[in-house]
Design a protein around this motif. Structure first.
Motif, short mmCIF file in Angstrom:
data_model
loop_
_atom_site.label_atom_id
_atom_site.label_comp_id
_atom_site.label_asym_id
_atom_site.label_seq_id
_atom_site.Cartn_x
_atom_site.Cartn_y
_atom_site.Cartn_z
N ASP A 127 1.86 7.55 -23.66
CA ASP A 127 2.36 6.80 -24.96
C ASP A 127 2.95 5.51 -24.79
N SER A 128 2.67 4.86 -23.66
CA SER A 128 3.16 3.38 -23.33
C SER A 128 2.01 2.63 -22.95
N LYS A 129 2.36 1.22 -22.82
CA LYS A 129 1.37 0.53 -22.50
C LYS A 129 1.28 0.12 -21.05
N ARG A 130 1.78 0.61 -20.23
CA ARG A 130 1.84 0.61 -18.81
C ARG A 130 1.05 1.56 -18.25
N LEU A 131 0.04 1.30 -17.26
CA LEU A 131 -0.91 2.10 -16.55
C LEU A 131 -0.09 3.06 -16.00
N GLN A 132 -0.45 4.35 -15.93
CA GLN A 132 0.25 5.47 -15.05
C GLN A 132 -0.80 5.96 -14.12
N THR A 133 -0.22 5.92 -12.88
CA THR A 133 -1.26 6.05 -11.81
C THR A 133 -0.66 7.52 -10.98
N PRO A 134 -1.80 8.20 -10.41
CA PRO A 134 -1.17 9.59 -9.72
C PRO A 134 -0.21 9.35 -8.26
N LYS A 135 0.37 10.14 -8.20
CA LYS A 135 1.21 10.11 -7.04
C LYS A 135 0.33 10.59 -5.80
N ALA A 136 0.49 9.79 -4.55
CA ALA A 136 -0.11 9.98 -3.36
C ALA A 136 0.63 9.46 -2.23
N TYR A 137 0.32 9.73 -0.97
CA TYR A 137 0.96 9.33 0.23
C TYR A 137 1.20 7.65 0.01
N TYR A 138 -0.04 7.19 -0.15
CA TYR A 138 -0.03 5.52 -0.48
C TYR A 138 0.27 5.31 -1.79
N SER A 139 0.61 4.29 -2.19
CA SER A 139 0.81 3.97 -3.36
C SER A 139 -0.46 3.67 -4.36
N LEU A 170 0.79 -1.20 0.21
CA LEU A 170 0.21 -0.10 0.02
C LEU A 170 0.94 1.19 -0.15
N LYS A 171 2.29 1.01 0.20
CA LYS A 171 3.13 2.47 0.08
C LYS A 171 4.22 1.82 -0.55
N ASP A 172 4.92 2.68 -1.44
CA ASP A 172 5.87 2.16 -2.23
C ASP A 172 7.37 1.80 -0.95
#
Length: 506
Positions: free
Chosen positions: A454-466, A323-325
């Motif tokens: 432009d990639s095939k990998r899902l990009q997710t927003p930055k946040a306190y928890y991953s 849940l966190k990086d």
């Protein structure tokens, strides 16, 4: 797999004997000893004097339920009846009591798996040099039977050759959650698969040893059920265990604690002062569930206490769930590096029970388009689009109230406004609430802050928890149906619809 004639199966054994028995095993799905017993059973049918060929036709030999490794020797289906015949080689080395116990255990298990098919069930066991047994479900006992009784029921059965057992057996029916189906769990209305059972036996055998056990497995493989089943078995023989859950305790945990006197603690309850109270000389084993989320300080505290009392610790974890990086740790590698002198045993579970292959394929493609190219049916996934926040909220509430969906959202920071702060309000549970749980139908939201660029990998927003970690937690809680609501992001909606259409393109 197709239904076949057991005369063909019997005679093919001899035709292929000049090659080798392994070839026969591959072709018939029967182990060598079962093939030998099948030939004896076949001869009994022949010698009975019944002269119609119908009783020899329409069998699935060595059928295995996908994902859970449950096998049946001979299965035969009609629209209203399933007949199961198990084949056993000579059991002369067992006492009569041991033999009956062994046969009854398998028959009970088989009945449990077959009862979900909504048909009448007849279960027989043919034992070499002994005879035939029949399962009495009402009394849960085995009874001596005859070849004539089997023949009568086989001859009366109107076999439907169009039945495909893969369409009848739903693997997720057989994964009972200690949390979401607590009463079923407590009443023992489930069975472990072979891999789970082997690990259970190994751990119970080592109950008095100073060992570390690591059960490392992906989501949906039944690792939590396994450790709770071991704890239940030990409780039944008055051996005390402590379960540490590395997350919030859910309602199932609380039911086990308050109604059934289990000792289950959240990791947040463990500290220098409390550990001696909770883990004492009466404790024989410690289970740590979702151990990948434990901090080094918490881990060291528990290891130190276990070594003081010379008791075994069982770690259950999935390194993909975090849940966190940087939060997730591989417990086995940590122990191997820091405690090389201790006996360390690592075991794994590979078959996904909760998440079917199609769901798993879609989830992989959602995170990385094209990473799974299996031609699978994605009918269990639905994708909806809304442009308005309030309509999205109303729709989710409607799904939960009237159609049994479970909404799960992201955990946002309590202190800072984040990109996910708004959509974190669109759900009755967040990613932290559902650790270790599973739900039949899961719905969640992705908004304008999710994209593929432009990639095939899902990009997710930055946040306190991953957000990526939370999203993986959310989607791996599902059993049968997954609904994605795209909020005000047409580009993402198109991409997800394209992923769903991969089944057709392939």
């Amino acid at each position: 797999m197709e239904a076949i004639n057991i005369v063909s199966a019997f005679e093919s054994r001899f035709a292929l004997q000049s090659l080798n028995n392994r070839t026969f095993y591959k072709l018939s799905n029967l182990k060598i000893c079962e093939a030998k017993t099948l030939s004896l059973f076949y001869k009994e049918l022949i010698h009975s004097g019944y002269d119609s060929f119908d009783i020899f036709d329409g069998y699935f030999i060595g059928y295995e339920i996908h994902q859970i490794s449950k096998e049946f020797d001979l299965l035969r289906f009609s629209n209203d009846l399933v007949i199961d015949i198990e084949l056993k080689s000579d059991l002369g080395k067992y006492t009569s009591e041991q033999k009956n116990k062994k046969i009854l255990k398998q028959m009970k298990q088989n009945y449990y798996y077959l009862k979900f098919l909504d048909r009448d069930i007849l279960i027989y066991t043919y034992v070499e040099n002994d005879g035939i047994y029949k399962y009495n479900n009402e009394k849960e006992i085995i009874e001596k039977s005859t070849i004539e009784d089997i023949i009568l029921n086989l001859s009366l059965q109107k076999v439907n050759f169009n039945i495909n057992p893969d369409n009848l057996f739903v693997p997720s029916n057989y994964l009972i959650s200690p949390f979401n189906k607590t009463e079923n769990f407590v009443n023992g209305e489930y069975f472990l698969n072979g891999a789970q059972d082997d690990i259970k036996k190994e751990i119970i055998k080592s109950i008095n040893d100073d060992k570390f056990f690591c059960i490392s497995a992906n989501a949906g493989t039944g690792k939590t059920l396994l450790i709770y089943d071991i704890a239940k078995t030990l409780k039944e023989i008055n051996i005390n265990s402590v379960i540490i859950h590395c997350g919030k305790l859910n309602n199932g945990h609380k039911t086990l604690v308050h109604d059934y006197d289990w000792c289950i603690l959240s990791i947040s309850n463990i500290n220098d002062n409390s550990i001696k109270t909770y883990i004492n000389n009466d404790t024989k084993i410690i289970f740590i569930d979702e151990a990948q989320l434990i901090s080094n300080d918490e881990l060291e505290l528990l290891i130190k206490r276990a070594k003081q009392l010379k008791i075994v610790i069982v770690f259950s974890y999935d390194t993909k769930l975090y849940l966190k990086d940087g939060e997730s740790k591989d417990i086995y590698n940590y122990l191997k590096q820091n405690y090389p002198q201790n006996e360390l045993i690592k075991r794994g579970l590979t078959n996904k029970i909760r998440t079917n292959k199609s769901m798993y394929s879609f989830i992989k493609n959602m995170f990385n388009i094209g990473s799974c190219n299996n031609n699978l049916n994605y009918s269990g996934i639905s994708i909806e689009y809304f442009s308005d926040f309030e309509n999205t909220k109303k729709y989710i509430e409607y799904l939960e109230e009237y159609h049994g969906w479970t909404s799960i959202t992201y955990t946002s920071s309590n202190h800072n406004q984040e990109k996910i702060s708004d959509i974190s309000k669109l759900g009755s549970r967040n990613a932290h609430d559902v650790i270790g749980q599973e739900f039949d139908k899961v719905v969640f939201v992705m908004d304008k802050h999710f994209n593929y660029g432009d990639s095939k990998r899902l990009q997710t927003p930055k946040a306190y928890y991953s957000v990526r970690g939370m999203l993986y937690q959310i989607v791996t809680r599902v059993i049968n149906e997954l609904k994605i609501i795209v909020l005000d992001n047409p580009e993402l909606y198109v991409k997800l619809m394209e992923i769903k259409s991969l089944e057709k393109n392939n």
